[in-house]
Scaffold this motif. Sequence first.
Motif, PDB file in Angstrom:
ATOM      1  N   ALA A  97       7.103   5.692   9.822  1.00 64.05           N
ATOM      2  CA  ALA A  97       6.416   6.166  11.026  1.00 64.05           C
ATOM      3  C   ALA A  97       5.293   7.131  10.660  1.00 64.05           C
ATOM      4  CB  ALA A  97       7.410   6.845  11.966  1.00 64.05           C
ATOM      5  N   GLY A  98       4.130   6.886  11.211  1.00 59.02           N
ATOM      6  CA  GLY A  98       2.982   7.754  10.960  1.00 59.02           C
ATOM      7  C   GLY A  98       2.217   7.446   9.688  1.00 59.02           C
ATOM      8  N   GLU A  99       2.685   6.478   8.882  1.00 53.67           N
ATOM      9  CA  GLU A  99       2.031   6.165   7.605  1.00 53.67           C
ATOM     10  C   GLU A  99       1.502   4.733   7.564  1.00 53.67           C
ATOM     11  OE1 GLU A  99       4.745   7.090   4.450  1.00 53.67           O
ATOM     12  OE2 GLU A  99       4.879   9.195   5.001  1.00 53.67           O
ATOM     13  N   GLU A 100       1.335   4.100   8.733  1.00 51.77           N
ATOM     14  CA  GLU A 100       0.906   2.706   8.790  1.00 51.77           C
ATOM     15  C   GLU A 100      -0.444   2.472   8.112  1.00 51.77           C
ATOM     16  OE1 GLU A 100       2.056   4.361  11.479  1.00 51.77           O
ATOM     17  OE2 GLU A 100       3.881   3.271  12.014  1.00 51.77           O
TER      18      GLU A 100
ATOM     19  N   SER B 190       3.807  -2.885  13.105  1.00 53.87           N
ATOM     20  CA  SER B 190       4.645  -1.811  13.617  1.00 53.87           C
ATOM     21  C   SER B 190       5.300  -2.208  14.937  1.00 53.87           C
ATOM     22  CB  SER B 190       3.801  -0.556  13.812  1.00 53.87           C
ATOM     23  OG  SER B 190       4.606   0.491  14.290  1.00 53.87           O
ATOM     24  N   GLY B 191       6.602  -1.933  15.068  1.00 50.19           N
ATOM     25  CA  GLY B 191       7.350  -2.210  16.292  1.00 50.19           C
ATOM     26  C   GLY B 191       7.930  -3.596  16.374  1.00 50.19           C
TER      27      GLY B 191
ATOM     28  N   SER C  75      -1.857   3.924  -5.852  1.00 48.41           N
ATOM     29  CA  SER C  75      -1.355   5.234  -5.451  1.00 48.41           C
ATOM     30  C   SER C  75       0.103   5.132  -5.020  1.00 48.41           C
ATOM     31  CB  SER C  75      -2.207   5.797  -4.308  1.00 48.41           C
ATOM     32  OG  SER C  75      -2.136   4.942  -3.188  1.00 48.41           O
ATOM     33  N   THR C  76       0.753   6.259  -4.916  1.00 42.88           N
ATOM     34  CA  THR C  76       2.147   6.306  -4.505  1.00 42.88           C
ATOM     35  C   THR C  76       2.280   5.814  -3.070  1.00 42.88           C
ATOM     36  OG1 THR C  76       2.515   8.184  -5.949  1.00 42.88           O
ATOM     37  CG2 THR C  76       4.136   7.816  -4.217  1.00 42.88           C
ATOM     38  N   LYS C  77       3.286   4.984  -2.817  1.00 45.88           N
ATOM     39  CA  LYS C  77       3.516   4.421  -1.499  1.00 45.88           C
ATOM     40  C   LYS C  77       4.918   4.765  -1.034  1.00 45.88           C
ATOM     41  CE  LYS C  77      -0.430   2.397  -1.379  1.00 45.88           C
ATOM     42  NZ  LYS C  77      -1.479   2.838  -0.517  1.00 45.88           N
ATOM     43  N   SER C  78       5.059   4.905   0.271  1.00 44.08           N
ATOM     44  CA  SER C  78       6.351   5.125   0.893  1.00 44.08           C
ATOM     45  C   SER C  78       6.509   4.070   1.977  1.00 44.08           C
ATOM     46  CB  SER C  78       6.409   6.533   1.497  1.00 44.08           C
ATOM     47  OG  SER C  78       7.639   6.723   2.152  1.00 44.08           O
TER      48      SER C  78
END
Length: 182
Positions: free
Chosen positions: A28-31, A65-66, A153-156
């Motif tokens: 959430a918030g990182e799309e 998302s969703g 780069s680092t991804k979550s």
Amino acid sequence: GKAVYTRAGLDLRQSDNLQLFAHLHANAGEEDQLHDGDLAVFLRVGSDYKDNYYEYEVPLHKTPSGTYNNNSSSDRLLVWPEDNMINVELSKFTALKRERNAKKELGVDGVSYTLEYSVYDEDNKSNRIAVKGNPSLGECTVFMIGVRNVGRSTKSAVVWVNELRTDGMDESGGWAARGNAT
């Protein structure tokens, strides 16, 4: 990368394909920070997870998302996109091993049994097939499923995998004989 593995004693020589479904969505918030192809899922099969294995890797595509909160069966392919599915013909593993062994016998630089040898799948150019050591489809004792960060780069993110299975069995009959000799 991160991975999990399990031990099992399976003979895959009578199977045609290995299949695994995968899903990827951003936290959430990182799309905006996660893009298609930033992460890849891999399936490793062999007699161990480090020195003797076959591997198949697929770059992951993000689920909007969703979408994954909707229980509609019509959205199944949105949640589990076909592009994320591992569906590898097991004969490709043995063909790759034969190719690697032939190049090793010819003395091609950089080809070794102790180094991973990989190529891109001819049927899907973004998927990678690899072999290391001397694995056998007749003695698969380790299955590893993992995720790799192939971006810069680092991804979550959240990755789900589901239904590791074989598809297509050789059900042709065999021969038997009995004899006596003196």
